[in-house]
Scaffold this motif. Sequence first.
Motif, short mmCIF file in Angstrom:
data_model
loop_
_atom_site.label_atom_id
_atom_site.label_comp_id
_atom_site.label_asym_id
_atom_site.label_seq_id
_atom_site.Cartn_x
_atom_site.Cartn_y
_atom_site.Cartn_z
N GLU A 18 -3.93 6.40 -14.56
CA GLU A 18 -4.51 6.53 -13.12
C GLU A 18 -5.03 5.34 -12.40
OE1 GLU A 18 -8.28 8.77 -12.13
OE2 GLU A 18 -6.97 10.17 -11.82
N VAL A 19 -5.73 4.53 -13.49
CA VAL A 19 -6.23 3.24 -12.78
C VAL A 19 -5.11 2.38 -12.35
CG1 VAL A 19 -7.61 0.96 -13.48
CG2 VAL A 19 -8.43 3.12 -14.11
N GLU A 20 -4.27 2.02 -13.33
CA GLU A 20 -3.21 1.31 -13.07
C GLU A 20 -2.03 1.66 -11.78
OE1 GLU A 20 -0.66 -0.64 -16.71
OE2 GLU A 20 -1.04 1.61 -16.91
N ARG A 21 -1.99 2.77 -11.51
CA ARG A 21 -1.22 3.60 -10.49
C ARG A 21 -2.03 3.42 -9.07
NH1 ARG A 21 -1.88 8.04 -7.85
NH2 ARG A 21 0.07 9.11 -6.61
N THR A 22 -3.38 3.55 -8.97
CA THR A 22 -4.13 3.31 -8.13
C THR A 22 -3.97 1.95 -7.45
OG1 THR A 22 -5.51 5.12 -8.47
CG2 THR A 22 -6.42 3.28 -6.87
N TRP A 23 -3.98 0.93 -8.35
CA TRP A 23 -4.11 -0.59 -8.09
C TRP A 23 -2.83 -0.79 -7.65
CZ3 TRP A 23 -5.47 -4.50 -5.86
CH2 TRP A 23 -5.26 -5.77 -6.14
N ASP A 24 -1.63 -0.59 -8.30
CA ASP A 24 -0.21 -0.81 -7.87
C ASP A 24 0.10 0.09 -6.54
OD1 ASP A 24 0.25 -2.07 -10.44
OD2 ASP A 24 1.20 -0.26 -11.28
N LEU A 25 -0.65 1.01 -6.28
CA LEU A 25 -0.19 1.53 -4.74
C LEU A 25 -0.90 0.89 -3.72
CD1 LEU A 25 -0.53 5.46 -5.71
CD2 LEU A 25 1.47 4.20 -5.01
N PHE A 26 -2.07 0.25 -4.08
CA PHE A 26 -2.77 -0.62 -2.91
C PHE A 26 -2.07 -1.60 -2.86
CE2 PHE A 26 -5.80 -3.72 -2.09
CZ PHE A 26 -6.41 -3.04 -1.00
N ARG A 27 -1.68 -2.40 -3.88
CA ARG A 27 -1.04 -3.72 -3.80
C ARG A 27 0.37 -3.76 -3.08
NH1 ARG A 27 1.84 -7.20 -7.38
NH2 ARG A 27 2.04 -5.61 -8.81
N ARG A 28 1.11 -2.61 -3.37
CA ARG A 28 2.31 -2.27 -2.74
C ARG A 28 1.97 -2.17 -1.10
NH1 ARG A 28 7.46 -1.17 -3.15
NH2 ARG A 28 8.25 0.16 -1.36
N ALA A 29 1.14 -1.38 -0.87
CA ALA A 29 0.48 -1.10 0.71
C ALA A 29 0.33 -2.32 1.27
CB ALA A 29 -0.59 -0.07 0.81
N VAL A 30 -0.39 -3.23 0.65
CA VAL A 30 -0.90 -4.57 1.26
C VAL A 30 0.27 -5.43 1.44
CG1 VAL A 30 -2.37 -6.46 1.04
CG2 VAL A 30 -3.23 -4.29 0.85
N TYR A 31 1.04 -5.88 0.35
CA TYR A 31 1.70 -6.95 0.11
C TYR A 31 3.39 -6.60 0.38
CZ TYR A 31 -2.16 -9.48 -1.98
OH TYR A 31 -3.25 -10.02 -2.04
N VAL A 32 3.52 -5.55 0.16
CA VAL A 32 5.13 -5.01 0.44
C VAL A 32 5.27 -4.13 1.78
CG1 VAL A 32 7.10 -3.68 -0.64
CG2 VAL A 32 5.42 -4.92 -2.22
N ASP A 33 4.66 -2.97 1.79
CA ASP A 33 5.03 -2.12 3.08
C ASP A 33 3.94 -2.51 4.29
OD1 ASP A 33 6.25 -0.76 1.56
OD2 ASP A 33 4.71 0.53 0.94
N ARG A 34 2.90 -3.30 3.84
CA ARG A 34 1.86 -3.84 4.89
C ARG A 34 1.37 -2.53 5.60
NH1 ARG A 34 3.96 -9.77 6.55
NH2 ARG A 34 4.83 -10.24 4.48
N ASP A 35 0.82 -1.65 4.92
CA ASP A 35 0.63 -0.44 5.45
C ASP A 35 -0.98 -0.32 5.36
OD1 ASP A 35 -0.04 2.08 6.07
OD2 ASP A 35 1.49 3.09 5.10
N VAL A 36 -1.87 -0.77 6.27
CA VAL A 36 -3.25 -0.76 6.05
C VAL A 36 -3.80 0.55 5.87
CG1 VAL A 36 -5.47 -1.16 7.11
CG2 VAL A 36 -3.71 -2.75 7.57
N ALA A 37 -3.25 1.68 6.71
CA ALA A 37 -3.98 3.29 6.33
C ALA A 37 -3.64 3.70 4.89
CB ALA A 37 -2.97 3.98 7.29
N ALA A 38 -2.13 3.31 4.31
CA ALA A 38 -2.14 3.71 3.06
C ALA A 38 -3.10 2.97 2.02
CB ALA A 38 -0.73 3.35 2.75
N ALA A 39 -3.16 1.55 2.32
CA ALA A 39 -4.14 0.91 1.66
C ALA A 39 -5.55 1.28 1.31
CB ALA A 39 -4.28 -0.56 1.71
#
Length: 169
Positions: free
Chosen positions: A11-32
Amino acid sequence: MTPAMQVLVREVERTWDLFRRAVYVDRDVAAALALLDDAATLVDMPAMTGGNSPAEIAEHLAGLALPADLAVERVSRTVDTRRVVDELRWTFTHDRELSWLLPGVPATGRPARVLGISVVAVRHARITSVRTLWDVRRAESQVGAVVTARRPEPAADGSVTPSQSSTRL
């Protein structure tokens, strides 16, 4: 490690991976932001940018200038039930000023490979803090920066102060 602890680690890994993806790949502030705790903090240590609350972090992320060809690769990871520490490699062309990475350095058009460490705390599948540190002198050298200004300093107690601009702490 018990099965319950394994679930927490994932869960810790998944949460950070989703945040990193939202910021650096998807550039989705709301998702982050959806992954942040109400008291979350985010600090890019050498530049002292980020925020001390989800609102400040939202403002920081919304204005985050990223190179057009930015790639972020995980080199190594250490994780437990509350924290993940990633060694990351950012590769990019310095095609714009990057206030979060190299504040005050105008675009040089040169390629760079920057190693950094992110220390992320997670509680109940929500990020409570992100601290990222990188070798700023090597990054400056790679992009051919001539830097005369001093770097921002944290407060004596190590805290960040948003009294400066919203993205510079």
